[in-house]
Enzyme design. Structure first.
Site, mmCIF file in Angstrom:
data_model
loop_
_atom_site.group_PDB
_atom_site.id
_atom_site.type_symbol
_atom_site.label_atom_id
_atom_site.label_comp_id
_atom_site.label_asym_id
_atom_site.label_seq_id
_atom_site.Cartn_x
_atom_site.Cartn_y
_atom_site.Cartn_z
ATOM 1 N N GLY A 60 0.831 -1.203 0.000
ATOM 2 C CA GLY A 60 0.000 0.000 0.000
ATOM 3 C C GLY A 60 0.856 1.239 0.000
ATOM 4 N N CYS A 85 5.158 -6.239 1.461
ATOM 5 C CA CYS A 85 5.539 -4.826 1.364
ATOM 6 C C CYS A 85 4.971 -4.029 2.544
ATOM 7 C CB CYS A 85 5.109 -4.280 0.002
ATOM 8 S SG CYS A 85 5.933 -2.744 -0.394
ATOM 9 N N TYR A 86 3.935 -3.218 2.337
ATOM 10 C CA TYR A 86 3.387 -2.478 3.476
ATOM 11 C C TYR A 86 2.854 -3.453 4.534
ATOM 12 C CZ TYR A 86 1.064 1.134 6.157
ATOM 13 O OH TYR A 86 0.695 1.978 7.167
ATOM 14 N N HIS A 171 7.470 -7.975 -3.933
ATOM 15 C CA HIS A 171 6.149 -8.420 -4.384
ATOM 16 C C HIS A 171 6.229 -9.801 -5.057
ATOM 17 C CE1 HIS A 171 3.853 -4.772 -3.602
ATOM 18 N NE2 HIS A 171 5.004 -4.150 -3.778
ATOM 19 N N GLU A 173 3.866 -11.576 -5.986
ATOM 20 C CA GLU A 173 2.739 -11.753 -6.913
ATOM 21 C C GLU A 173 3.045 -11.243 -8.316
ATOM 22 O OE1 GLU A 173 3.026 -9.629 -4.459
ATOM 23 O OE2 GLU A 173 1.953 -7.746 -4.778
ATOM 24 N N ASP A 228 -17.561 -12.935 -22.190
ATOM 25 C CA ASP A 228 -18.163 -12.836 -20.855
ATOM 26 C C ASP A 228 -19.666 -13.090 -20.899
ATOM 27 O OD1 ASP A 228 -15.599 -12.043 -20.283
ATOM 28 O OD2 ASP A 228 -16.067 -9.911 -20.222
ATOM 29 N N LYS A 376 -11.090 -12.858 -16.226
ATOM 30 C CA LYS A 376 -11.455 -13.182 -17.604
ATOM 31 C C LYS A 376 -10.904 -14.549 -18.041
ATOM 32 C CE LYS A 376 -12.135 -10.748 -21.911
ATOM 33 N NZ LYS A 376 -13.325 -9.939 -21.656
#
Ligand code: XMP
Length: 520
Positions: A60, A85-86, A171, A173, A228, A376
């Protein structure tokens, strides 16, 4: 955001990082269900006795030095926690470590050195990651062990085995973090001891459950033929059959391939799809309008009018009352519209995107969104699972306003023809060169300028087509696609030869940001 309908194994507490969605994606790829949740929501749910099996605290933009929040409610539940991180800094500060402003920010690529191989077995001694921070952990809290350091000697990873907690300054991710996914996997399976609970079967089961509430009532679907709405309609049809009515609006701003596609779906799927010819309504309202936002608004409003009229006609002429509106809303839309960052905040409207589903409240339709917990690519996998053809499921997205936002400025029949024909050529060549699926979206735009050229022996003073091809997975950022020169040259030559009124073809080499994908 409501996640009450479903228990999730992992709650991803959003501190406002731009990568929070990526944590969810990676977590799901590893086979674990997860939901993004705000701090306030966590507090409320804990108060009402709900708990996940594990928490992940995201990164963040805040600084712990100005954050007065009492985080004990997060840490006193005996839950395994991963701080990123944060999230790491919140953890370190809470347990009595020291977080200080750095002398230098670490932003972008960084090198990580493993300091304790027993706390992260199998981890390489040295690997590359993505960092984005200024504050850093200066003193590791008591009970925690240092596991990794960055090349600047800063704390990059800590772990407390007894408390089942781990913190990472980088990070994991993000794709650029070379060993990131493995670390997440280690945390979920070895630290938090979670069993896998997420996959195609679980997603489909959940989506089907969402549709079951309809019972034998009637459902209306604003059907675009895109992946979708197609997947959402197919799931719904399996549950409620012909109580689902799909309406496809022909606003006259479609490409030849869109007409072909919708006719194929009418023929080859069990869906009840009606094409509404509203070309005159749209074109008469758009006459003389050249401002992009105004065009978008007119197209959006006209969609709604056309739908309202259809619903009334069904009521009056056939005695059919619709009670639900089916939409192909995806998880990123759900997160975006509920502003998950604890401090809220509004983002600037860049474009008034319109998805045909936004029907007015006075129509009293309840929303049915079976894909609301999917990304998606997950929706695509479900589509294939349901037996939909690969080429339907991997079709590039096409925006609701269609060619209306690809002819820059005022819309004329002849300009719409130019875009339609050049798009057709572009797609034929994408398929011929077998690169259709290596780009995320491809289209042509008609620029409102004339340039001089030579055609045959004579001077031509005609318009310009721009080719726009991008690579992206989330459509929030995108890079222009670097394609073979031979392919570009073939497309250019065919467009200037075959599309009447076009003498020049240009290639857009702008990424997003700063450009958007569409030109208007
Ligand atoms: P931008 O231009 O915002 O586009 O970078 C991101 C993605 O959204 C699509 N797009 C739309 N889709 N209604 C839609 O259904 C719209 O009004 C709309 N405007 C843009 C665009 O094609 C790209 O995939």
């Amino acid at each position: 955001m409501k996640i009450d309908e479903h228990q999730r194994q992992i709650w991803i507490v959003d501190f406002g990082s731009q990568y929070t969605q990526l944590i969810t994606r990676k977590t799901r790829e590893l086979g674990h269900s997860s939901a993004i949740i705000t701090l306030d929501e966590v507090r409320e749910k804990f108060d009402s006795g709900e708990k996940p099996e594990c928490l992940v605290l995201s990164g963040g933009p805040d600084s712990i030095s100005t954050d007065e929040t009492d985080y004990s409610f997060l840490f006193d539940k005996d839950l395994p926690i991963l701080g990123i991180c944060y999230g790491l800094q919140v953890m370190a500060d809470y347990f009595g470590g020291k977080v200080s402003p750095g002398t230098q920010a670490e932003y972008g690529h960084a090198e990580i050195f493993l300091k304790n191989k027993f706390e992260l077995p199998g981890c390489p001694e040295h690997f590359h990651v993505w960092m984005s921070h200024f504050d850093h952990v200066e003193k590791v809290p008591e009970g925690f062990t240092l596991i990794m350091e960055s090349h600047n000697g800063m704390v990059a990873g800590i772990r407390d085995k007894d408390r089942k907690m781990m913190g990472l300054q980088f990070h994991p991710e993000v794709e650029h973090s070379s060993y990131g996914k493995e670390i997440l996997k280690y945390f979920y399976s070895e630290v938090a001891k979670l069993d896998e609970d997420w996959g195609k079967g679980a997603m489909l089961e959940e989506a089907t459950e969402l549709v079951k509430k309809v019972g034998d009532r009637k459902v209306l679907c604003a059907f675009s033929g895109g992946v979708d709405s197609l997947v959402a309609a197919t799931i719904a049809h399996e549950v409620i059959g012909d109580n689902l009515y799909c309406f496809f609006v022909d606003h006259g701003l479609l490409r030849p391939q869109d007409y072909g596609h919708i006719k194929t779906l009418q023929k080859e799927t069990p869906l009840n799809i009606e094409i509404i010819d509203a070309r005159d309504d749209f074109m008469s309202k758009l006459k003389g309008v050249s401002d992009p936002e105004e065009k978008r608004k007119i197209i959006g409003h006209t969609f709604i009018e056309v739908f309202e009229k259809k619903v009334h006609d069904f009521e009056n002429e056939k005695g059919i009352n619709f009670e639900f509106l089916l939409q192909g809303t995806l998880y990123p839309d759900v997160i975006e519209s509920t502003s998950p960052h604890k401090k809220g905040g509004k983002s600037v409207t860049i474009k008034s995107h319109h998805n045909v589903g936004g029907l007015p409240e006075r129509m009293k339709l309840e929303l049915l969104e079976p894909l609301r917990f999917m990304f998606k690519d997950e929706g695509r996998k479900i589509g294939e699972e349901l037996g939909l053809k690969h080429e339907w499921v991997y079709r590039h997205p096409f925006p609701g306003p269609g060619i209306g936002i690809r002819v820059l400025g005022e819309l004329f029949d002849d300009s719409i023809r130019k875009v339609g024909e050049s798009d057709q050529i572009l797609f034929e060549e994408l398929h011929a060169y077998k690169i259709y699926e290596s780009v995320a979206q491809a289209f042509t735009v008609l620029l409102p300028v004339k340039t001089v050229g030579v055609k045959g022996d004579g001077r031509a003073y005609e318009e310009v087509i721009c080719l726009r091809l991008v690579s992206t997975t989330d459509y929030m950022t995108a890079t222009w696609s670097d394609l073979p020169r031979e392919f570009l040259s073939r497309v250019s030559s065919r467009i200037t030869n075959e599309v009447k009124g076009v003498t020049r073809v240009v290639y857009d080499i702008t990424s997003k940001p700063p450009g958007t994908i569409e030109w208007e």
